[in-house]
Design a protein around this motif. Structure first.
Motif, PDB file in Angstrom:
ATOM      1  N   LYS A  90     -34.810  16.723   0.113  1.00 48.80           N
ATOM      2  CA  LYS A  90     -34.682  16.381   1.538  1.00 48.80           C
ATOM      3  C   LYS A  90     -35.993  15.895   2.159  1.00 48.80           C
ATOM      4  O   LYS A  90     -36.221  16.036   3.361  1.00 48.80           O
ATOM      5  N   GLY A  91     -36.858  15.329   1.336  1.00 49.33           N
ATOM      6  CA  GLY A  91     -38.100  14.752   1.835  1.00 49.33           C
ATOM      7  C   GLY A  91     -39.336  15.534   1.465  1.00 49.33           C
ATOM      8  O   GLY A  91     -40.432  14.961   1.388  1.00 49.33           O
ATOM      9  N   SER A  92     -39.215  16.838   1.224  1.00 50.62           N
ATOM     10  CA  SER A  92     -40.398  17.627   0.864  1.00 50.62           C
ATOM     11  C   SER A  92     -40.920  17.239  -0.517  1.00 50.62           C
ATOM     12  O   SER A  92     -42.088  17.460  -0.834  1.00 50.62           O
ATOM     13  N   GLY A  93     -40.052  16.642  -1.331  1.00 51.19           N
ATOM     14  CA  GLY A  93     -40.457  16.176  -2.648  1.00 51.19           C
ATOM     15  C   GLY A  93     -40.787  14.701  -2.678  1.00 51.19           C
ATOM     16  O   GLY A  93     -40.941  14.102  -3.752  1.00 51.19           O
ATOM     17  N   GLY A  94     -40.939  14.100  -1.483  1.00 44.46           N
ATOM     18  CA  GLY A  94     -41.284  12.691  -1.377  1.00 44.46           C
ATOM     19  C   GLY A  94     -40.106  11.829  -0.969  1.00 44.46           C
ATOM     20  O   GLY A  94     -38.945  12.237  -1.082  1.00 44.46           O
ATOM     21  N   THR A  95     -40.398  10.627  -0.467  1.00 47.35           N
ATOM     22  CA  THR A  95     -39.364   9.650  -0.120  1.00 47.35           C
ATOM     23  C   THR A  95     -39.771   8.283  -0.652  1.00 47.35           C
ATOM     24  O   THR A  95     -40.957   7.969  -0.735  1.00 47.35           O
ATOM     25  N   LEU A  96     -38.763   7.497  -0.994  1.00 49.01           N
ATOM     26  CA  LEU A  96     -39.017   6.163  -1.544  1.00 49.01           C
ATOM     27  C   LEU A  96     -38.014   5.182  -0.958  1.00 49.01           C
ATOM     28  O   LEU A  96     -36.804   5.402  -1.040  1.00 49.01           O
ATOM     29  N   ASP A  97     -38.522   4.109  -0.347  1.00 46.05           N
ATOM     30  CA  ASP A  97     -37.669   3.042   0.172  1.00 46.05           C
ATOM     31  C   ASP A  97     -37.549   1.947  -0.881  1.00 46.05           C
ATOM     32  O   ASP A  97     -38.567   1.424  -1.357  1.00 46.05           O
ATOM     33  N   VAL A  98     -36.307   1.585  -1.205  1.00 50.84           N
ATOM     34  CA  VAL A  98     -36.019   0.614  -2.263  1.00 50.84           C
ATOM     35  C   VAL A  98     -35.372  -0.618  -1.636  1.00 50.84           C
ATOM     36  O   VAL A  98     -34.452  -0.510  -0.820  1.00 50.84           O
ATOM     37  N   SER A  99     -35.830  -1.792  -2.040  1.00 55.45           N
ATOM     38  CA  SER A  99     -35.323  -3.039  -1.473  1.00 55.45           C
ATOM     39  C   SER A  99     -33.844  -3.232  -1.784  1.00 55.45           C
ATOM     40  O   SER A  99     -33.397  -3.038  -2.912  1.00 55.45           O
ATOM     41  N   LEU A 100     -33.108  -3.662  -0.763  1.00 55.09           N
ATOM     42  CA  LEU A 100     -31.704  -4.035  -0.938  1.00 55.09           C
ATOM     43  C   LEU A 100     -31.546  -5.547  -1.069  1.00 55.09           C
ATOM     44  O   LEU A 100     -30.436  -6.041  -1.186  1.00 55.09           O
ATOM     45  N   GLU A 101     -32.660  -6.252  -1.068  1.00 57.19           N
ATOM     46  CA  GLU A 101     -32.635  -7.707  -1.158  1.00 57.19           C
ATOM     47  C   GLU A 101     -33.340  -8.151  -2.436  1.00 57.19           C
ATOM     48  O   GLU A 101     -34.471  -7.751  -2.696  1.00 57.19           O
ATOM     49  N   GLY A 102     -32.662  -8.969  -3.231  1.00 58.87           N
ATOM     50  CA  GLY A 102     -33.243  -9.411  -4.493  1.00 58.87           C
ATOM     51  C   GLY A 102     -33.323  -8.254  -5.475  1.00 58.87           C
ATOM     52  O   GLY A 102     -32.434  -7.414  -5.562  1.00 58.87           O
ATOM     53  N   GLU A 103     -34.432  -8.195  -6.204  1.00 58.32           N
ATOM     54  CA  GLU A 103     -34.626  -7.094  -7.144  1.00 58.32           C
ATOM     55  C   GLU A 103     -34.848  -5.780  -6.379  1.00 58.32           C
ATOM     56  O   GLU A 103     -35.456  -5.786  -5.308  1.00 58.32           O
ATOM     57  N   PRO A 104     -34.365  -4.666  -6.923  1.00 58.58           N
ATOM     58  CA  PRO A 104     -34.516  -3.385  -6.208  1.00 58.58           C
ATOM     59  C   PRO A 104     -35.921  -2.795  -6.365  1.00 58.58           C
ATOM     60  O   PRO A 104     -36.105  -1.693  -6.896  1.00 58.58           O
ATOM     61  N   TYR A 105     -36.909  -3.512  -5.867  1.00 58.01           N
ATOM     62  CA  TYR A 105     -38.290  -3.059  -5.991  1.00 58.01           C
ATOM     63  C   TYR A 105     -38.563  -1.902  -5.021  1.00 58.01           C
ATOM     64  O   TYR A 105     -38.030  -1.879  -3.906  1.00 58.01           O
ATOM     65  N   PRO A 106     -39.432  -0.972  -5.413  1.00 60.19           N
ATOM     66  CA  PRO A 106     -39.891   0.027  -4.454  1.00 60.19           C
ATOM     67  C   PRO A 106     -40.807  -0.639  -3.433  1.00 60.19           C
ATOM     68  O   PRO A 106     -41.655  -1.448  -3.799  1.00 60.19           O
ATOM     69  N   LEU A 107     -40.631  -0.293  -2.154  1.00 59.75           N
ATOM     70  CA  LEU A 107     -41.421  -0.934  -1.107  1.00 59.75           C
ATOM     71  C   LEU A 107     -42.320   0.039  -0.350  1.00 59.75           C
ATOM     72  O   LEU A 107     -43.374  -0.358   0.135  1.00 59.75           O
TER      73      LEU A 107
END
Length: 247
Positions: A190-207
């Protein structure tokens, strides 16, 4: 029996057809769901379980030939501010810690460090080497302890492998936006272990990554954009002459 004029019949038919088109158009617009389905027109990873999203984004990051990352990393009691461009055979950029900034350049396996007089004064505790080292590239021997510590900042595989990890139970945390790009967010515990935003456009790169335990926040950009790393000229390179500082 009253006769109906042809003009009136045409007008009635036109009104009926117009109303039918309007209704059909409204149904089509609502059926498209452009505003209702946040995954419409995306790469589809937003519909996957968090574990699969993490697998997809790690695979995309590993396959990308290059990336730029910027932000902070806290490790071993110190916070480093990074602005690095990385690829398989090299990397370049700057690192700031405790008020000192130094540049790192790796070409193949050869690592160079470049800093100003303030950095070397702090490292030496004196100004004896300042004149020789100020603004010059110092070649870091591979056997020097500083090599292992600093080369990690320039190694795409090593750095991303250590960073792109969320701790605890994975879950999705809704759709978001990162600098104008739609993302799906995954979290650890729930966020205490980190958060990661992943692109929904093109390749699913971490942003964007927020590391667990307030250990830093990093933004990833320029995925796949190549850049050149070239060894500095001999006139720009000097030998430190002893073991380099690691802090």
């Amino acid at each position: 029996m009253t006769a109906i004029s042809q003009g009136r019949t045409r007008r009635t038919a036109l009104v009926t057809a117009t109303c039918a088109l309007a209704v059909t158009g409204a149904m089509l617009l609502s059926g498209c769901g452009g505003g209702d389905d946040p995954d419409a027109g995306t790469n589809g990873v937003g519909k996957l379980p968090a574990g699969k999203i993490q697998s997809r984004t790690r695979a995309a990051a590993e396959a990308a030939p290059a990336v730029r990352l910027s932000g902070t990393v806290a490790t071993s009691g110190r916070t480093y501010r990074l602005d690095m461009r990385l690829k398989a055979d090299g990397g370049s950029g700057s690192v700031t810690s405790q008020g000192s900034t130094f540049k790192l350049l790796r070409v193949g396996r050869q690592l160079y460090l470049k800093a100003d007089a303030g950095f070397w004064n702090h490292a030496d505790g004196s100004d004896g080497a300042t004149g020789k080292l100020d603004g010059k590239y110092v070649k870091v021997p591979q056997g020097d302890p500083a090599y292992k510590k600093f080369s990690g900042f320039t190694d795409k595989a090593v750095l991303l492998d250590g960073l792109l990890t969320l701790h605890g139970t994975l879950a999705t945390d809704g759709h978001h936006d990162q600098s104008g790009t739609r993302t799906i967010r995954i979290t650890g515990d729930k966020g205490s272990g980190g958060t990661l935003d992943v692109s929904l456009e093109g390749e699913p790169y971490p942003l964007r990554l927020v590391r667990a335990g307030d250990a830093g926040t990093l933004a990833f950009s320029d995925w796949g954009k190549d850049f050149t790393v070239t060894a500095p000229a001999g006139s720009e390179t000097v030998d430190y002459g002893k073991q380099l500082p690691t802090s």
